[in-house]
Design a protein around this motif. Structure first.
Motif, mmCIF file in Angstrom:
data_model
loop_
_atom_site.group_PDB
_atom_site.id
_atom_site.type_symbol
_atom_site.label_atom_id
_atom_site.label_comp_id
_atom_site.label_asym_id
_atom_site.label_seq_id
_atom_site.Cartn_x
_atom_site.Cartn_y
_atom_site.Cartn_z
ATOM 1 N N ILE A 188 0.841 -1.209 0.000
ATOM 2 C CA ILE A 188 0.000 0.000 0.000
ATOM 3 C C ILE A 188 0.869 1.249 0.000
ATOM 4 O O ILE A 188 0.613 2.212 -0.741
ATOM 5 N N GLU A 189 1.894 1.256 0.835
ATOM 6 C CA GLU A 189 2.788 2.417 0.895
ATOM 7 C C GLU A 189 3.496 2.649 -0.441
ATOM 8 O O GLU A 189 3.691 3.796 -0.852
ATOM 9 N N LEU A 190 3.856 1.572 -1.128
ATOM 10 C CA LEU A 190 4.480 1.715 -2.439
ATOM 11 C C LEU A 190 3.500 2.325 -3.445
ATOM 12 O O LEU A 190 3.885 3.180 -4.260
ATOM 13 N N ALA A 191 2.246 1.902 -3.399
ATOM 14 C CA ALA A 191 1.247 2.448 -4.314
ATOM 15 C C ALA A 191 1.005 3.932 -4.052
ATOM 16 O O ALA A 191 0.884 4.735 -4.990
ATOM 17 N N LEU A 192 0.931 4.306 -2.778
ATOM 18 C CA LEU A 192 0.745 5.718 -2.432
ATOM 19 C C LEU A 192 1.938 6.546 -2.903
ATOM 20 O O LEU A 192 1.767 7.638 -3.469
ATOM 21 N N ALA A 193 3.140 6.035 -2.680
ATOM 22 C CA ALA A 193 4.336 6.757 -3.105
ATOM 23 C C ALA A 193 4.387 6.891 -4.619
ATOM 24 O O ALA A 193 4.760 7.948 -5.155
ATOM 25 N N ASP A 194 4.000 5.840 -5.322
ATOM 26 C CA ASP A 194 3.988 5.886 -6.784
ATOM 27 C C ASP A 194 3.000 6.933 -7.289
ATOM 28 O O ASP A 194 3.242 7.599 -8.307
ATOM 29 N N ALA A 195 1.891 7.096 -6.561
ATOM 30 C CA ALA A 195 0.891 8.104 -6.940
ATOM 31 C C ALA A 195 1.273 9.503 -6.476
ATOM 32 O O ALA A 195 0.637 10.486 -6.876
ATOM 33 N N GLY A 196 2.283 9.605 -5.601
ATOM 34 C CA GLY A 196 2.706 10.902 -5.096
ATOM 35 C C GLY A 196 1.728 11.512 -4.117
ATOM 36 O O GLY A 196 1.595 12.738 -4.050
ATOM 37 N N ALA A 218 -1.004 -6.935 -4.276
ATOM 38 C CA ALA A 218 -0.929 -5.739 -5.118
ATOM 39 C C ALA A 218 -1.913 -4.684 -4.635
ATOM 40 O O ALA A 218 -2.879 -4.978 -3.924
ATOM 41 N N ALA A 219 -1.646 -3.442 -5.013
ATOM 42 C CA ALA A 219 -2.525 -2.324 -4.694
ATOM 43 C C ALA A 219 -2.446 -1.296 -5.809
ATOM 44 O O ALA A 219 -1.372 -1.077 -6.383
ATOM 45 N N VAL A 220 -3.575 -0.685 -6.133
ATOM 46 C CA VAL A 220 -3.580 0.408 -7.101
ATOM 47 C C VAL A 220 -4.308 1.602 -6.512
ATOM 48 O O VAL A 220 -5.257 1.447 -5.733
ATOM 49 N N VAL A 221 -3.841 2.777 -6.877
ATOM 50 C CA VAL A 221 -4.520 4.026 -6.552
ATOM 51 C C VAL A 221 -5.240 4.495 -7.804
ATOM 52 O O VAL A 221 -4.631 4.617 -8.874
ATOM 53 N N LEU A 222 -6.538 4.738 -7.673
ATOM 54 C CA LEU A 222 -7.351 5.260 -8.763
ATOM 55 C C LEU A 222 -7.739 6.686 -8.449
ATOM 56 O O LEU A 222 -8.099 6.998 -7.310
ATOM 57 N N ARG A 223 -7.676 7.547 -9.459
ATOM 58 C CA ARG A 223 -8.041 8.941 -9.243
ATOM 59 C C ARG A 223 -9.160 9.340 -10.187
ATOM 60 O O ARG A 223 -9.132 9.003 -11.372
ATOM 61 N N SER A 224 -10.129 10.061 -9.646
ATOM 62 C CA SER A 224 -11.128 10.696 -10.486
ATOM 63 C C SER A 224 -10.407 11.637 -11.440
ATOM 64 O O SER A 224 -9.368 12.216 -11.095
ATOM 65 N N SER A 225 -10.950 11.809 -12.613
ATOM 66 C CA SER A 225 -10.222 12.553 -13.649
ATOM 67 C C SER A 225 -10.234 14.057 -13.476
ATOM 68 O O SER A 225 -9.564 14.769 -14.213
#
Length: 433
Positions: free
Chosen positions: A288-296, A408-415
């Protein structure tokens, strides 16, 4: 329930854009049907009907309602497994939703990456029956390809003339998230469009026998309580069939062609759980921490978590601990709408991604069915129970743990601001305002 989002200072989206969604699930055979069922808490769990489950310890599952061959061309039906029929139909839905005609695009600039868990088990079972009852001359030639993990990827690629880099990931429940990561890599290398996601269709005697071997599938007989993750009476999970397929494109390219954008895949993390008995902690918190870091972004920026929600008490406690360590006690709403469908293996996390994107679109967190009394060790989670929770949503986290340790974890963002899904016009409107 789609509505105008408040116009706020919103960072430019990062990551590949999801421009099309195709869903086949126990909750419905389209994206709209699935979402309506999720919001209404309408379950697709019931007694297995695809074969007589009387002699099996597990008799409940999430089956696709009324699905036979979908939109699969007739010539392919006897050549391919039900799992591939599901994937082909969902891919056609996603392409139509994205407004994409593959015939009008350069064939080497389109790619396919799907998730597979068990492969074509039902097709394989039928061929093995022919072998044992009639001998080797009765086994069909298509057995050599229909069971294979990459069959769905290959058939989507062939049917739509997608000759760019194609592949398959075999990470069980977490595979759908990994397929999105692979799609992002291909887009960054100049591929114009990627069909990605995952499906599964292994509700046959052979497939069910393989699934129950892990000892984690619920043997409860009440479909309203059999799969209740994080609950004091959790007894395991239920299997299911279906999944989701997506069309992913570069964000700017999607807007340039006027495509609607559901959201972006802003961050990704992956890891493996240590073997049993290891002093190392489970991988989920770090992933989770890696996914957050990847998303900034920070943990506080996540508006909702779509949990893995295995329904196995020890696994639930481990997930609750990881989520609490990252987000704090009652820090972020957590939901698990998969209780309406069962765990779909290769299609499970893809369906979670589809549901999360719809939640972002409609500013609505769906509820977790079946769960009622949180188990010890899970009380610090803010599980959304009972009714959907309406609140502004811009960012979602989807987590998944596959059997064997892949996490695995992914961060999804509204556009962005404006109507959802966003279009070039709505984005410009948001900027002007």
């Amino acid at each position: 329930m789609a509505k105008e989002k408040a116009v706020t200072a919103f960072p430019r989206p990062k990551g590949p854009a999801v421009t099309g969604i195709g869903v086949l699930a126990p909750t419905g055979l389209s994206t709209a049907e699935h979402w309506d069922s999720v919001l209404a808490g309408k379950s697709g769990i019931g007694r297995i009907t695809r074969f007589d489950p009387s002699g099996y310890p597990v008799q409940l599952a999430g089956e696709l309602p009324g699905f036979e061959k979908g939109t699969v061309p007739g010539r392919l039906v006897p050549q391919t497994d039900r799992w591939t029929h599901i994937g082909l139909t969902a891919a056609q839905q996603a392409l139509a939703d994205a407004g994409v005609d593959p015939a009008r695009r350069p064939e080497y600039e389109m790619a396919v990456v799907t998730s597979s868990s068990s492969g074509g088990t039902e097709f394989g079972q039928h061929e093995m029956t022919k072998l044992y009852t009639g001998g080797p001359s009765h086994v069909g030639a298509y057995q050599s390809i229909a069971w294979f993990y990459a069959a769905t990827t290959g058939q989507i690629s062939i049917l739509h003339g997608m000759r760019g880099p194609c592949g398959v990931v075999a990470c069980e429940q977490a595979g759908g998230l990994e397929s999105l990561r692979q799609a992002g890599r291909l887009l960054s290398q100049g591929i114009g469009l990627v069909v990605a996601g995952g499906t599964d269709g292994s509700l046959c005697p052979y497939g069910l026998t393989a699934q129950i071997a892990n000892g984690m599938v619920s043997e409860a007989t009440d479909p309203t309580k059999a799969y209740a993750p994080f609950d004091a009476e959790a007894s395991g999970y239920l299997p299911g069939e279906g999944g989701a397929i997506f069309v992913l494109e570069d964000y700017d390219s999607a807007l340039a062609r006027g495509a609607p954008v559901y959201g972006t895949v802003a961050g990704y993390g992956a890891g493996f759980d240590p073997p049993p008995g290891s002093p190392r902690p489970p991988a989920l918190r770090r992933v989770i921490e890696l996914a957050l870091a990847d998303a900034g972004i920070q943990a506080a920026d996540i508006d909702v978590v779509f949990a893995d929600a295995m329904g196995v008490p020890a696994a639930d406690r481990a997930e609750a601990r990881a989520l609490t360590e990252v987000f704090g006690p009652h820090g972020t709403p957590v939901t698990a709408p998969k209780t309406l469908t069962g765990r779909l293996y290769g299609g499970g996390s893809s369906l979670d991604v589809a549901t999360a994107l719809l939640a972002l679109r409609d500013d609505t967190v769906p509820a977790t069915a079946a769960t009622s009394q949180l188990a010890p060790g899970c009380e610090d989670l803010d599980i959304v129970l009972g009714e959907p929770r309406c609140r502004p949503l811009h960012t979602a986290l989807v987590v998944a743990r596959g059997y064997g340790g892949f996490t695995a974890a992914v961060v999804l963002r509204s556009s962005g601001p404006g109507s959802a899904p966003v279009t070039a016009e709505s984005e410009q409107k948001g900027k002007n305002e």
